[in-house]
Design a protein around this motif. Structure first.
Motif, short mmCIF file in Angstrom:
data_model
loop_
_atom_site.label_atom_id
_atom_site.label_comp_id
_atom_site.label_asym_id
_atom_site.label_seq_id
_atom_site.Cartn_x
_atom_site.Cartn_y
_atom_site.Cartn_z
N THR A 42 -47.05 7.23 8.91
CA THR A 42 -46.16 7.26 7.77
C THR A 42 -46.74 8.13 6.67
O THR A 42 -47.95 8.16 6.45
CB THR A 42 -45.92 5.83 7.25
N ALA A 43 -45.84 8.84 5.94
CA ALA A 43 -46.29 9.69 4.84
C ALA A 43 -45.30 9.58 3.69
O ALA A 43 -44.11 9.42 3.90
CB ALA A 43 -46.44 11.13 5.27
N VAL A 44 -45.83 9.65 2.44
CA VAL A 44 -45.00 9.64 1.23
C VAL A 44 -45.38 10.87 0.41
O VAL A 44 -46.56 11.13 0.16
CB VAL A 44 -45.24 8.36 0.41
N SER A 45 -44.36 11.62 -0.03
CA SER A 45 -44.61 12.83 -0.80
C SER A 45 -43.60 12.92 -1.95
O SER A 45 -42.39 12.71 -1.73
CB SER A 45 -44.49 14.06 0.11
N VAL A 95 -39.93 9.90 2.04
CA VAL A 95 -40.67 9.00 2.91
C VAL A 95 -40.43 9.43 4.35
O VAL A 95 -39.29 9.40 4.84
CB VAL A 95 -40.25 7.54 2.71
N THR A 96 -41.49 9.85 5.03
CA THR A 96 -41.38 10.26 6.43
C THR A 96 -41.79 9.10 7.32
O THR A 96 -42.91 8.57 7.20
CB THR A 96 -42.30 11.47 6.71
N LEU A 97 -40.89 8.69 8.23
CA LEU A 97 -41.14 7.53 9.09
C LEU A 97 -41.10 7.96 10.55
O LEU A 97 -40.41 8.92 10.91
CB LEU A 97 -40.08 6.45 8.85
N PRO A 98 -41.79 7.24 11.43
CA PRO A 98 -41.74 7.54 12.87
C PRO A 98 -40.34 7.31 13.41
O PRO A 98 -39.54 6.56 12.85
CB PRO A 98 -42.74 6.55 13.48
N THR A 99 -40.05 7.93 14.52
CA THR A 99 -38.74 7.77 15.17
C THR A 99 -38.51 6.29 15.50
O THR A 99 -39.39 5.62 16.03
CB THR A 99 -38.67 8.62 16.45
N GLY A 100 -37.30 5.84 15.19
CA GLY A 100 -36.96 4.44 15.49
C GLY A 100 -37.36 3.47 14.40
O GLY A 100 -37.11 2.27 14.52
N THR A 101 -37.98 3.96 13.33
CA THR A 101 -38.41 3.09 12.23
C THR A 101 -37.52 3.34 11.01
O THR A 101 -37.20 4.49 10.70
CB THR A 101 -39.88 3.37 11.86
N THR A 102 -37.13 2.26 10.33
CA THR A 102 -36.30 2.39 9.14
C THR A 102 -37.04 1.82 7.93
O THR A 102 -38.03 1.09 8.07
CB THR A 102 -34.97 1.63 9.31
N LEU A 103 -36.56 2.15 6.75
CA LEU A 103 -37.16 1.65 5.51
C LEU A 103 -36.56 0.28 5.19
O LEU A 103 -35.37 0.17 4.90
CB LEU A 103 -36.91 2.62 4.36
N VAL A 160 -31.75 4.72 -4.73
CA VAL A 160 -30.82 5.16 -3.69
C VAL A 160 -31.66 5.76 -2.56
O VAL A 160 -32.62 6.51 -2.81
CB VAL A 160 -29.83 6.21 -4.22
N TYR A 161 -31.31 5.41 -1.32
CA TYR A 161 -32.08 5.88 -0.16
C TYR A 161 -31.17 6.64 0.80
O TYR A 161 -30.12 6.13 1.20
CB TYR A 161 -32.72 4.69 0.55
N ASP A 162 -31.57 7.87 1.12
CA ASP A 162 -30.87 8.69 2.11
C ASP A 162 -31.70 8.65 3.38
O ASP A 162 -32.75 9.32 3.49
CB ASP A 162 -30.71 10.12 1.59
N GLY A 163 -31.25 7.86 4.38
CA GLY A 163 -32.01 7.69 5.60
C GLY A 163 -32.19 8.97 6.39
O GLY A 163 -33.19 9.15 7.09
N ALA A 164 -31.21 9.88 6.29
CA ALA A 164 -31.30 11.13 7.08
C ALA A 164 -32.42 12.02 6.56
O ALA A 164 -33.21 12.59 7.35
CB ALA A 164 -29.97 11.85 7.04
N SER A 165 -32.51 12.15 5.24
CA SER A 165 -33.54 13.04 4.67
C SER A 165 -34.81 12.30 4.29
O SER A 165 -35.85 12.92 4.06
CB SER A 165 -32.97 13.74 3.43
N GLY A 166 -34.74 10.95 4.21
CA GLY A 166 -35.90 10.17 3.78
C GLY A 166 -36.09 10.18 2.29
O GLY A 166 -37.12 9.72 1.78
N LEU A 167 -35.10 10.67 1.52
CA LEU A 167 -35.23 10.81 0.08
C LEU A 167 -34.92 9.47 -0.61
O LEU A 167 -33.85 8.90 -0.42
CB LEU A 167 -34.29 11.90 -0.44
N VAL A 168 -35.88 9.00 -1.43
CA VAL A 168 -35.70 7.79 -2.23
C VAL A 168 -35.66 8.21 -3.70
O VAL A 168 -36.61 8.81 -4.21
CB VAL A 168 -36.84 6.79 -2.01
#
Length: 857
Positions: free
Chosen positions: A506-509, A531-539, A556-564
């Motif tokens: 996992t990585a946060v930038s 927020v970059t997550l491994p495949t199959g993992t959600t926030l 607000v969380y965009d699951g496709a881009s990982g943008l929080v």
């Protein structure tokens, strides 16, 4: 012609009498004749239209209902909608009444099956339940060859009915529980369940009216029962409704069951009473004269009173509240009340409760007193403060408007531990954790659903209380958060929070974001991280510190881009400083970034920024505070706040140009609870809000802790604090000790004499000391306490002539059953003897006034 007419008339009369002869022969030699005849006289069972009773015919369900309604005086009707019961049916109103009193149900599919039959076990169960309690009989007490066929729900009721002779088995040794019950059998069961009956309004009943072959007595109409011993149960039925029932000089060897009416008991004794009305009507019971009721089980809302009891009478001794959401109004002096289900209790000013034990949520309002409360369930609320109270571990309650709680947690240090499972080479061989409990009482250690192995996964420390956890175990954990629980023999627990991350997944930038609260700044904007997550993992969630944020409201969380993206509304609430934002995935490790909150708003100032204040009203330092406020960028003062409270302008503070004066009483309010300082924030229309720090520096908290010779705190003792040099010290003050034995005043530097006085002390106590800072002084006094022992029999009646011995001193009880002692605080064993009764002993821990009861058998 006259002779002819006489002959014809005689013949006609003979013909008319024939059905009556048939009716007589119908039961004349039948075993149930006695029971049917008795119930016929009471209007419960009538013959058929042809004059017969048909005692061996199976009874239909609606006929059974009719008998019950008549026997117990049930008359009210409910609305019904059974598809097989029509308003035109002769039994329509009968079914309405049965449903209203709730003793029989339909058979499913919206049907009642009124013309169907009842089994023998069903009949025994329905009648048994009308007595409002569940018997304790078992199948083992019966010798029937087919007792295993008795349905589980009916076993105890059938056992009681058989034991008391209400119903018998057959000559072949069987009971036949599923066989249809006959009219004759119902007559016998009803006869014995009802017993001698008072069923006429305003009637009277005495022992001379009792039948010889039945022990129970039932009252189904307003009236009077007097001068009697009831060998079985006394049942006041729902049929009484709100009418008045008077019981005078009545001894009940079984149970008193009250299901209705306004009941007055004068000179009544019974070991047990049950109170329940299934229709929502509140029975009212008043105990007077020489009335003694040992235990009362309250199963529905009711009112219980004591009035004009004899000095030797016990009245209502012990109560158990075990109904659904019942409300009890109590005007009595009782020993123990046990609440088993959620209930409310309204007490009068004359109510006294020795021990209240709440095993469910309980609300107690009104007046009176409670000597001791034991609260085993959260949510209890007691309007009055009991003499003492105990809370089960983890329980919270409200007592006299104050929130109280109890905890059985064991503190572990350090309480948290974290590491990166992607870099276990950085782990040491082992890690030590200490705790505030005896290590020899540690039963087991659990983590992630597994019980750790001592010697392999962990071990006890040799030099102190604690454990050593080995790297070998830690490396078996996956990424995530775990609680390692330490469980001790007494049920207490400690915990170590273990947090593991996997930096490879996992990585946060970026790793740090900055927010400026000043709306003129470029950094006063919504902030985003990826927020970059491994495949199959959600926030799963996002936290700031330990607070879980609300998606859509705080971010607000965009699951496709990982943008929080964090919203203004959230960021504006934060004070300036650094925060850790944690991103918790559905699996794997939690990662974080840093939020830095700044405020570059124009600076408003207050001068001076710090001032001293003496909250002691006897001191010259107790004065208004005056400061100068210098606004920036045309800002204006909106209001002043301190410790979450907003001060009122022109009362607690006054503004005159650039001068602000804060009232000394307003400042003094914030000097309570030994506060060292208070920050007064000047809230401006714009720019930074300046703060005036007020230091409470002149006086010091001087606490006297008064304890007895056992080291236990003494509440309610008056302590005087007198300066030895009046011109230098604070004038003399008095304070009363709290439940911790502490009394606190504020004094200037100097020398003071502390003196504690109380009528219970054998000798006065005092001490002189010098004060240059806050301090606590322990004063030890030897006191005498009152011990009251009330001696009763099993009905609660108070026994005179009983000898109570405590600490070598013996006292004989009077008519009120009371023996009183004055003893030093210590542990004792009380011995109680009385002629005709078995001796009892009672351990006593005397650290305050003790009021106990001893029941002799």
């Amino acid at each position: 012609m006259k002779r002819f007419l006489s002959a014809v008339l005689a013949a006609a009369m003979l013909l008319v009498s024939i059905p009556a002869a048939f009716a007589a022969s119908d039961i004349d030699k039948h075993w149930s004749r006695t029971y049917i005849t008795a119930l016929n006289k009471q209007g419960v069972i009538n013959p058929a239209s042809d004059g017969t009773y048909k005692p061996d015919q199976a009874i239909m369900r609606w006929e059974f209902m009719r008998y019950i309604n008549r026997a117990f005086g049930f008359t009210e009707k409910a609305q019904i909608s059974f598809t097989d019961v029509k308003s035109s049916d002769t039994y329509y109103s009968t079914v309405q009444t049965a449903v209203e009193y709730g003793y029989i149900n339909g058979v499913g599919d919206d049907k009642m099956d009124p013309t169907g039959t009842l089994t023998r076990e069903q009949a025994a169960t329905i009648l048994g339940r009308l007595h409002k309690y569940t018997p304790t009989g078992t199948a083992a007490s019966m010798s029937f060859t087919d007792k295993a066929k008795i349905s589980k729900y009916a076993v105890s009721y059938v056992a009681e009915a058989v034991d008391k002779g209400y119903i018998n088995g057959y000559t072949d040794g069987s009971f036949m529980p599923q066989r249809a019950v006959t009219r004759g059998e119902i007559a016998k069961i009803l006869y014995f369940f009802m017993g001698s009956s008072l069923h006429t309004a305003n009637g009277t009943l005495t022992e001379s009216d009792f039948a010889d072959d039945t022990k129970n007595v039932s009252i189904s109409a307003a009236g009077t029962l007097s001068d009697a011993t009831v060998e079985g149960n006394l049942y006041i039925t729902e049929g009484v409704t709100t009418g008045t029932v008077n019981l005078r000089n009545v001894k009940v060897e079984g149970d008193i069951i009250v299901s209705g009416g306004d009941v007055t008991m004068d000179g009544v004794s019974a070991a047990r009473m049950v109170v329940k009305n299934p229709r929502g009507i509140t029975p009212q019971i008043t105990c007077t004269g020489n009335t003694n009721i040992g235990k009362t089980e309250v199963l529905s809302s009711s009112t219980l009173r004591e009035s004009g009891l004899d000095v030797s009478a016990g009245g209502l001794s012990d109560l158990t509240l075990d109904g659904e959401n019942l409300s009890l109004t109590l005007d009595a002096q009782v020993w123990d009340i046990n609440v088993e289900k959620q209930a409310s209790l309204l007490t009068t000013g004359s109510t006294e409760i020795n021990t209240l034990t709440c095993n469910a949520k309980t609300a107690v309002t009104g007046g009176g007193s409670i000597q001791k409360a034991v609260l085993n369930a959260s949510g209890c609320e007691l309007l009055m403060k009991p003499g003492s109270y105990e809370l089960m571990s983890g329980v919270t309650a409200t007592i006299a408007g104050e929130s109280v709680s109890s905890s059985n947690g064991v503190t572990v240090s350090p309480g948290t531990f974290s590491f990166d499972i992607n870099n276990t080479d950085t782990l040491a061989h082992s890690y030590d954790f200490s705790f505030g409990a005896d290590k020899n009482d540690l039963q087991r250690v659990e983590c992630d659903g597994k019980t750790l192995s001592q010697g392999t996964d962990y071990n006890l420390l040799t030099d102190k209380n604690g454990i050593r956890v080995y790297k070998k175990y830690l490396t078996t954990l996956k990424a995530g958060t775990f609680s390692m629980d330490l469980i001790f023999r007494d049920g207490s627990k400690g915990a170590i929070l273990i947090s593991t991350v996997d930096s490879a997944l996992t990585a946060v930038s970026p790793s740090k974001i900055t927010y400026d609260k000043y709306d003129g700044s470029a950094n006063h904007t919504e902030l985003s991280v990826t927020v970059t997550l491994p495949t199959g993992t959600t926030l799963s969630s996002v936290k700031i510190g330990s607070t879980v944020l609300e998606r859509g409201t705080d971010y607000v969380y965009d699951g496709a881009s990982g943008l929080v993206t964090f919203k203004h509304e959230l960021l504006d609430k934060k004070n300036t400083g650094s925060y850790t934002i944690s991103f918790v995935p559905s699996r794997g490790a939690t990662h974080s970034c840093t939020l830095e909150v700044t405020d570059t708003s124009p600076v408003n100032t207050v001068s001076p920024a710090e001032a001293d204040f003496d909250a002691n009203t006897q001191s010259g330092g107790y004065a208004d505070l005056t400061v100068s406020l210098v606004p920036a960028d045309d800002a204006e003062l909106k209001y002043i706040r301190c410790n979450g409270k907003t001060l009122e302008e022109d009362w607690q503070y006054v503004v005159n140009g650039s001068t602000v004066k804060i009232n000394r009483s307003a400042v003094s309010d914030f000097a309570e609870n030994n506060a060292n300082y208070a920050d007064f924030t000047f809230v401006m229309t714009k720019g930074k809000n300046p703060t005036l720090r007020v230091n409470f520096v002149t006086t010091f908290a001087l606490t006297a802790q008064v304890v007895d010779d056992l080291g236990l705190p003494i509440e309610g003792v008056v302590v005087s604090f007198t300066p030895t040099e009046t011109e230098k010290g604070t004038p003399a003050q008095n304070a009363t000790t709290d439940k911790d034995g502490k009394a606190t005043v504020y004094v200037k530097r100097g020398s003071y004499t502390l003196a504690a006085s109380d009528s219970r002390f054998t000798n006065p106590i005092s001490q002189t000391l010098s004060v240059s800072s806050g301090r606590t002084v322990k004063l030890t006094g030897e006191i005498l306490e009152t011990v009251e022992i009330t001696v009763t029999d099993t009905t609660g009646a108070k026994l005179s002539g009983a000898v109570v011995t405590i600490g070598g001193k013996s006292v004989t009880t009077g008519a009120d059953g009371l023996a009183a002692f004055t003893v030093k605080r210590a542990n004792y064993t009380a011995q109680v003897t009385c002629s005709g009764y078995t001796m009892q002993t009672l351990p006593l821990i005397v650290n305050g006034t003790v009021r106990e009861r001893v029941i002799l058998k």
